[in-house]
Design a protein around this motif. Structure first.
Motif, PDB file in Angstrom:
ATOM      1  N   LYS A 142     -39.190  27.788  60.442  1.00 11.68           N
ATOM      2  CA  LYS A 142     -39.754  27.642  61.505  1.00 11.68           C
ATOM      3  C   LYS A 142     -40.878  28.403  61.545  1.00 11.68           C
ATOM      4  O   LYS A 142     -41.969  27.962  62.328  1.00 11.68           O
ATOM      5  N   GLU A 171     -40.936  19.028  65.065  1.00  9.88           N
ATOM      6  CA  GLU A 171     -39.616  19.482  65.413  1.00  9.88           C
ATOM      7  C   GLU A 171     -38.837  18.227  65.866  1.00  9.88           C
ATOM      8  O   GLU A 171     -38.915  17.269  66.516  1.00  9.88           O
ATOM      9  N   ILE A 198     -46.090  23.591  64.930  1.00  9.99           N
ATOM     10  CA  ILE A 198     -45.484  22.219  65.371  1.00  9.99           C
ATOM     11  C   ILE A 198     -46.653  21.245  65.931  1.00  9.99           C
ATOM     12  O   ILE A 198     -46.995  21.332  66.996  1.00  9.99           O
ATOM     13  N   GLY A 200     -36.299  22.612  63.715  1.00 15.60           N
ATOM     14  CA  GLY A 200     -35.678  22.461  64.888  1.00 15.60           C
ATOM     15  C   GLY A 200     -34.251  23.297  65.007  1.00 15.60           C
ATOM     16  O   GLY A 200     -34.046  23.972  63.767  1.00 15.60           O
TER      17      GLY A 200
END
Length: 163
Positions: free
Chosen positions: A103, A111, A129, A8
């Protein structure tokens, strides 16, 4: 070892969620290790400490050991940051490794999202994700879990990895 990530934007609640998940999952009798990625020069040692002085003198690795814990610090000394897989090879076997950050790495992730950050969802452009843990109701094709419902997020992750 099973891997699962929490990712995130800055101030989205990643670290708090990681902390709560470690408590929740270890409370269920599973072993957990964590990896935290930082984009800045993180200092875990302090000036004046013997280990710091060893690193400053040019040591590539410094291992600090005590009756309670040991830690290994490795100085890159200009070398490139190693890939996540190389770092994971240094961990002892556990049931689950929770990874904060990274990420774009290929492992599955949740997330963390806070509406107040004003940042767009990563989930809409990142197929790794698998869910969003949010304090809002964002528009996304992946499941949305309440950011403060640690038990539900843990259940989702454990089901995803088969634990």
């Amino acid at each position: 070892m099973k891997l699962y990530g929490i990712t995130g934007w800055k101030n989205s609640g990643k670290t708090g969620l990681m902390e709560r998940l470690v408590t929740e999952i270890t409370g269920r009798g599973l072993t957990v290790s964590t990896v935290k990625h930082a984009h800045h020069a993180t200092e875990i040692d302090h000036p004046g400490r013997d280990s710091y002085r060893h690193r400053q003198a040019g040591a590539v690795e410094v291992l600090v050991a005590s009756p309670l814990r040991w830690a290994l610090m490795h100085e890159l000394r200009g070398a490139e940051e190693p890939p996540l897989a190389d770092l994971l090879a240094h961990l002892s076997p556990v049931d689950l490794v929770l990874i904060e950050g990274y990420k774009t790495a290929p492992h599955p992730k949740v997330e963390a999202h806070r509406a107040a950050t004003g940042q767009p969802l990563l989930a809409n452009d990142n197929p790794t994700i698998r869910a969003v843990a949010s304090n809002a109701a964002p528009d996304t094709p992946v499941p949305v879990l309440p950011l403060d419902d640690t038990g539900a997020i843990a259940e989702f992750i454990l089901a995803e990895v088969g634990l």
